[in-house]
Design an enzyme around this catalytic site. Structure first.
Site, PDB file in Angstrom:
ATOM      1  N   ALA A  81       0.776  -1.244  -0.055  1.00 17.97           N
ATOM      2  CA  ALA A  81       0.088  -0.174  -0.088  1.00 17.97           C
ATOM      3  C   ALA A  81       0.805   1.176   0.047  1.00 17.97           C
ATOM      4  CB  ALA A  81      -0.815   0.076   1.307  1.00 17.97           C
ATOM      5  N   GLY A 104       0.951  -5.102   1.024  1.00 19.42           N
ATOM      6  CA  GLY A 104      -0.072  -5.232  -0.016  1.00 19.42           C
ATOM      7  C   GLY A 104       0.358  -5.912  -1.021  1.00 19.42           C
ATOM      8  N   GLU A 123      -0.007  -9.505  -0.767  1.00 14.31           N
ATOM      9  CA  GLU A 123      -1.394  -9.840  -0.693  1.00 14.31           C
ATOM     10  C   GLU A 123      -2.207 -10.112  -2.083  1.00 14.31           C
ATOM     11  OE1 GLU A 123      -2.358  -6.419   2.187  1.00 14.31           O
ATOM     12  OE2 GLU A 123      -3.342  -8.093   3.631  1.00 14.31           O
ATOM     13  N   GLU A 155       3.967  -4.671   7.676  1.00  9.50           N
ATOM     14  CA  GLU A 155       3.114  -3.888   8.381  1.00  9.50           C
ATOM     15  C   GLU A 155       3.216  -3.648   9.694  1.00  9.50           C
ATOM     16  OE1 GLU A 155       2.389  -6.107   5.964  1.00  9.50           O
ATOM     17  OE2 GLU A 155       0.826  -5.563   4.615  1.00  9.50           O
TER      18      GLU A 155
HETATM   19  C1  HSC Z   1       0.389  -2.093   3.450  1.00  8.54           C
HETATM   20  O1  HSC Z   1       0.688  -2.676   2.371  1.00  8.54           O
HETATM   21  C2  HSC Z   1      -0.773  -2.483   4.089  1.00  8.54           C
HETATM   22  C3  HSC Z   1      -1.683  -3.383   3.480  1.00  8.54           C
HETATM   23  O2  HSC Z   1      -1.565  -4.715   4.053  1.00  8.54           O
HETATM   24  C4  HSC Z   1      -3.185  -3.429   3.628  1.00  8.54           C
HETATM   25  C5  HSC Z   1      -3.554  -2.401   2.837  1.00  8.54           C
HETATM   26  C6  HSC Z   1      -5.227  -2.166   2.985  1.00  8.54           C
HETATM   27  C7  HSC Z   1      -5.810  -1.326   2.845  1.00  8.54           C
HETATM   28  C8  HSC Z   1      -7.277  -1.250   2.930  1.00  8.54           C
HETATM   29  C9  HSC Z   1      -8.091   0.098   3.322  1.00  8.54           C
HETATM   30  C10 HSC Z   1      -8.760  -0.037   4.716  1.00  8.54           C
HETATM   31  N1  HSC Z   1       4.465   3.793   0.042  1.00  8.54           N
HETATM   32  O3  HSC Z   1      13.234   2.513   0.991  1.00  8.54           O
HETATM   33  P1  HSC Z   1      13.822   3.095  -0.171  1.00  8.54           P
HETATM   34  C11 HSC Z   1       9.171   5.303  -1.006  1.00  8.54           C
HETATM   35  S1  HSC Z   1       1.371  -1.267   4.568  1.00  8.54           S
HETATM   36  C12 HSC Z   1       4.773   4.858  -0.328  1.00  8.54           C
HETATM   37  O4  HSC Z   1      14.640   4.303  -0.122  1.00  8.54           O
HETATM   38  P2  HSC Z   1      14.972   0.587  -1.230  1.00  8.54           P
HETATM   39  C13 HSC Z   1      10.238   5.662   0.067  1.00  8.54           C
HETATM   40  O5  HSC Z   1       9.479   6.689   0.814  1.00  8.54           O
HETATM   41  C14 HSC Z   1       3.031  -1.088   3.265  1.00  8.54           C
HETATM   42  N2  HSC Z   1       6.122   5.151  -0.586  1.00  8.54           N
HETATM   43  O6  HSC Z   1      14.211   2.102  -1.115  1.00  8.54           O
HETATM   44  C15 HSC Z   1      11.263   6.410  -1.171  1.00  8.54           C
HETATM   45  O7  HSC Z   1      10.757   7.622  -1.292  1.00  8.54           O
HETATM   46  P3  HSC Z   1      11.736   8.993  -1.651  1.00  8.54           P
HETATM   47  C16 HSC Z   1       3.705  -2.166   3.573  1.00  8.54           C
HETATM   48  C17 HSC Z   1       7.130   3.991  -0.425  1.00  8.54           C
HETATM   49  O8  HSC Z   1      15.114   0.175  -2.478  1.00  8.54           O
HETATM   50  C18 HSC Z   1      11.148   5.480  -1.992  1.00  8.54           C
HETATM   51  O9  HSC Z   1       9.995   4.680  -2.143  1.00  8.54           O
HETATM   52  N3  HSC Z   1       4.978  -2.221   2.819  1.00  8.54           N
HETATM   53  C19 HSC Z   1       6.740   2.821  -0.009  1.00  8.54           C
HETATM   54  O10 HSC Z   1      16.034   0.879  -0.286  1.00  8.54           O
HETATM   55  C20 HSC Z   1      12.271   4.589  -2.259  1.00  8.54           C
HETATM   56  O11 HSC Z   1      12.507   3.638  -0.781  1.00  8.54           O
HETATM   57  C21 HSC Z   1       6.172  -1.614   3.358  1.00  8.54           C
HETATM   58  O12 HSC Z   1       6.161  -1.274   4.681  1.00  8.54           O
HETATM   59  C22 HSC Z   1       5.161   2.740   0.225  1.00  8.54           C
HETATM   60  N4  HSC Z   1       4.711   1.418   0.589  1.00  8.54           N
HETATM   61  O13 HSC Z   1      13.705  -0.198  -0.462  1.00  8.54           O
HETATM   62  C23 HSC Z   1       7.246  -1.685   2.557  1.00  8.54           C
HETATM   63  N5  HSC Z   1       7.891   2.054   0.193  1.00  8.54           N
HETATM   64  O14 HSC Z   1      12.703   8.541  -2.508  1.00  8.54           O
HETATM   65  C24 HSC Z   1       8.238  -0.141   2.892  1.00  8.54           C
HETATM   66  C25 HSC Z   1       8.843   2.689  -0.451  1.00  8.54           C
HETATM   67  O15 HSC Z   1      10.975  10.012  -1.798  1.00  8.54           O
HETATM   68  N6  HSC Z   1       9.136  -0.117   1.847  1.00  8.54           N
HETATM   69  N7  HSC Z   1       8.168   4.135  -0.638  1.00  8.54           N
HETATM   70  O16 HSC Z   1      12.333   8.867   0.015  1.00  8.54           O
HETATM   71  C26 HSC Z   1      10.279  -0.756   1.719  1.00  8.54           C
HETATM   72  O17 HSC Z   1      10.678  -1.698   2.542  1.00  8.54           O
HETATM   73  C27 HSC Z   1      11.371  -0.319   0.983  1.00  8.54           C
HETATM   74  O18 HSC Z   1      11.080   1.001   0.633  1.00  8.54           O
HETATM   75  C28 HSC Z   1      11.668  -1.365  -0.102  1.00  8.54           C
HETATM   76  C29 HSC Z   1      12.631  -0.571  -1.175  1.00  8.54           C
HETATM   77  C30 HSC Z   1      12.410  -2.553   0.212  1.00  8.54           C
HETATM   78  C31 HSC Z   1      10.218  -1.395  -1.150  1.00  8.54           C
END
Ligand code: HSC
Length: 684
Positions: free
Chosen positions: A46, A88, A91, A111
């Site tokens: 997400a 997500g 998922e 998450e």
């Molecule tokens: C989720 O998925 C919830 C779901 O289960 C349910 C949703 C349901 C909804 C229903 C409605 C009720 N979003 O880390 P980096 C940006 S929760 C936005 O330097 P890397 C980051 O800020 C999500 N932005 O790169 C950065 O931006 P900047 C669960 C995101 O290669 C740029 O991307 N997922 C983002 O070292 C590069 O990031 C996570 O927690 C995101 N999700 O690593 C994953 N992810 O350039 C979190 C990244 O402006 N992310 N960005 O600074 C990571 O672990 C790492 O970023 C990666 C990439 C491994 C993807």
């Protein structure tokens, strides 16, 4: 999917994706569907930025709707995964019929690190596919699962080698030839046990939460969601509704807001270099092979940079390297490093007792004990020994970088890199810009820190930089509380209950009371100028109580244990010293007062650092405290915590303390201004 940088599932990606899935489903000429990524990342989940919005954007293309559309698709859908499939994103992959992977695929439910739970079917589909134990592990730990492990557990179906797109089309052809049917995880209970058989797994998960995730809300809700999956094993939709209800509960919680804040704060801090491209370091040198020097050398070796460690005393060098070897072996046996890494890393470390051996290094870190004269002498020796373009960094935790730079002919290539102990584990590095440090030098240090998987935070060159400058206020109040009549056990317990891993006195014992004592003695600091806390440290050290290292400090640590036990003699010593220093003792402070007295100096000094330009952003300060001092990430760091309390209310408390205790509590101008303006520190 092609929404740079990481295919986060914001509305801009979800809407066309939903249309494409529906179109493929309705199109009779389509036999099978491949869901692939045009980027290195498959899908990061997400879009976390959307969570910061007051309400999630109302759209029929929600992530749940996307998963429903995949579930409803009458063609076999295969997720073709050649990179990260997180949250997500995973998922989405689980709502497909098949998952094929390259060796670079990684799966995770991170998450939990955001105070959330997998909210688009993850807690319902995962246990059906791989069983409740493995699902609990993935959702509670949030660790990446590599491709080979995913293939072993059944999370992924097949490994594809060679060109991924070509191999995926061949796979789709195979599916069509075999007339492979849809294979939806939602179709039945899969690996879910009967309710009566699952109790032990849930009890073990709760025991793990109590041990390792104290104070956190979302882990318990994750367990409840998976329990619901078991309870509703024949009714997938009912489990899904329970998951959604709990997801929304998490999303609205202060913990999730704090953890999202830390996520973005870390990335913003890491961008804090000059913006200039950082020169890659090819060969490093570390001066000093004590605890810090050894840990820093390990960081270089872990990322494949050959490093020479210098100690002028050959015995000390041998002892230091033996510790490094043991630490590598321990990291390997605990799984922190892969098999064979200890040997590989040790092979990259060479040792020297002469500066001439460092000539080939393009980046040197000085990591000897805190003595400015010694450090300036080392800088001068390094300047002579190293090539002209090499950078020299000091690992000092509070001394003046400019004084060290002045001992060299290259002040523009000098800066501070303050690692935290244990340096091979702690992720924080304060990067200190000296008056003459060039943009290229800063960029080089920032990219080196990122390469080491550290989180660099910029700081100006002022005594104690960010973290240690703030720590003085925290420790000062802890000692004041002690002399006023609150026992150390109570101060420590209040801060542990707040979420810190240990209280200030346990920390003092862990660091070692003797370090400060020896430094004061060496500097011949007059007794009259020593602070009350220092006086207590002196008195304890004079009685042979150095801290955890010899089992006797503010607490006793029997038989090498790390569990603090009260010592009546210390209580008597505190009382005696309090009388000598003129304290009026009263009843122990309440828990709320202890927390405010110790934490609000962090906020007040932090605000002062922003005003002085020592720190560039309140979010940087939060990163320093979360990654360097164990401040609970789920509280967002001290500045975020203060913002959540309301800066006006924090200021009112600080003014109350000023009235009671005097000018040491004078509020920072920045705090006064921001409290009047409303909003947070970084919103001017
Ligand atoms: C989720 O998925 C919830 C779901 O289960 C349910 C949703 C349901 C909804 C229903 C409605 C009720 N979003 O880390 P980096 C940006 S929760 C936005 O330097 P890397 C980051 O800020 C999500 N932005 O790169 C950065 O931006 P900047 C669960 C995101 O290669 C740029 O991307 N997922 C983002 O070292 C590069 O990031 C996570 O927690 C995101 N999700 O690593 C994953 N992810 O350039 C979190 C990244 O402006 N992310 N960005 O600074 C990571 O672990 C790492 O970023 C990666 C990439 C491994 C993807």
């Amino acid at each position: 999917m092609s929404a740079p940088p990481v295919n986060a599932l914001g509305a801009a990606l979800r809407v066309p994706l939903l249309e494409a899935i529906r179109a493929a489903s309705a199109d009779d000429s389509v036999g099978a569907v491949l869901l692939a990524s045009g980027l290195k990342t498959w899908c990061a989940g997400a879009d976390i930025r959307e969570f910061g919005m007051p309400e999630l954007p109302a759209s029929e293309a929600s992530l749940t709707a996307l998963c429903d559309a995949l579930d409803a698709c009458r063609k076999p859908v295969t997720a073709v995964i050649g990179g990260v499939a997180y949250g997500g994103g995973l998922e989405l992959a689980l709502a497909c019929d098949y998952r094929v992977v390259s060796g670079r695929a990684r799966f995770s439910f991170p998450e939990v690190h955001l105070g959330l739970l997998p909210g688009a079917g993850g807690t319902q589909r995962t246990p059906r596919l791989i069983g409740i134990e493995a699902a609990l592990r993935m959702c509670l730990e949030g660790k990446p699962v590599p491709a080979a492990e995913a293939l072993g557990s059944g999370l992924a179906d097949r490994r594809l080698d060679g060109d991924l797109a070509e191999a995926a089309f061949a796979w789709a052809g195979e599916l069509l030839e075999k007339g492979s049917p849809s294979r939806k995880i939602s179709g039945g209970p899969g690996q879910l046990p009967e309710l009566g058989e699952a109790g032990a797994a849930f009890a073990a998960a709760r025991e793990q939460i109590a041990r390792k995730m104290r104070g956190r809300h979302s882990p318990e809700l994750i367990v409840q969601c998976i329990e619901q999956a078991v309870a509703c094993r024949d009714d997938f939709r009912a489990g899904l509704a329970e998951e959604r209800r709990r997801f929304v509960q998490c999303l609205r919680s202060p913990q999730s807001k704090a953890l999202s804040h830390v996520f973005f704060a870390e990335r913003s801090a890491a961008r804090g270099g000059s913006g200039a491209p950082g020169r890659a370091v090819e060969r490093a040198a570390v001066v000093g092979c004590g605890t810090m020097g050894g840990g820093i050398a390990m960081n270089f070796a872990i990322v494949g940079i050959p490093v020479t460690v210098l100690e002028t005393d050959a015995d000390a060098l041998e002892r230091g390297l033996a510790v490094v070897r043991r630490n590598f072996e321990r990291s390997e046996s605990s799984g922190r490093l892969p098999a064979g890494a200890a040997k590989r890393c040790m092979a990259l470390i060479s040792s020297a007792t002469e500066y001439s051996a460092l000539a080939g290094a393009d980046f040197a870190v000085e990591a000897v004990y805190e003595n400015l004269d010694l450090k300036t002498r080392i800088f001068s020796r390094l300047d002579e020994a190293l090539a002209d373009e090499a950078v020299i960094a000091s690992n000092t935790s509070y001394l003046d970088i400019d004084r060290m730079a002045a001992a060299t002919s290259r002040p523009q290539q000098v800066l501070g890199m303050h690692f935290f102990s244990p340096a091979n584990i702690m992720r924080l590095v304060e990067v200190i810009e000296g008056s003459h440090s060039s943009k290229e030098t800063l960029a080089c240090a920032f990219s080196l820190a990122s390469r080491m998987n550290k989180i660099p935070v910029w700081s100006a060159n002022r005594h104690g930089f960010i973290g240690n400058r703030m720590l003085t206020g925290y420790m000062r109040e802890a000692y004041e509380l002690l002399f006023e009549g609150t026992p150390p056990e109570q101060v420590d317990a209040a801060l542990r209950d707040f979420g810190l891993p240990m209280g200030p006195f346990q920390m003092a014992d862990l660091v070692g009371l003797d370090l400060g004592w020896r430094a004061r003695e060496l500097a011949k600091k007059p007794v009259g100028e020593r602070k009350p806390g220092e006086r207590l440290g002196d008195a304890l050290c004079e009685r042979g109580r150095f801290g955890q290292k010899n089992g006797l400090g503010i607490y006793n640590y029997g038989g090498g244990s790390r569990v603090p036990e009260s010592e009546p003699m210390v209580a008597a010593l505190i009382e005696e010293l309090a009388a000598e220093l003129g304290y009026r003792r009263g009843p122990p402070a309440e828990q709320e007062e202890i927390v405010k007295r110790c934490l609000y100096p962090l906020v007040n000094i932090g605000a002062g650092l922003l005003e002085e330009g020592v720190a560039r952003a309140a979010s940087d300060i939060d990163v320093v405290y979360v990654h360097g001092y164990g401040f609970p990430a789920w509280r967002g760091g001290p500045m975020h915590y203060a913002e959540r309390q309301g800066l006006a209310s924090v200021l009112e408390d600080i003014r109350g303390f000023q009235a009671r205790f005097g000018e040491r509590w004078a509020p920072s101008e920045r705090l006064v201004r921001q409290a009047a303006a409303g909003g947070g520190f970084d919103k001017r």
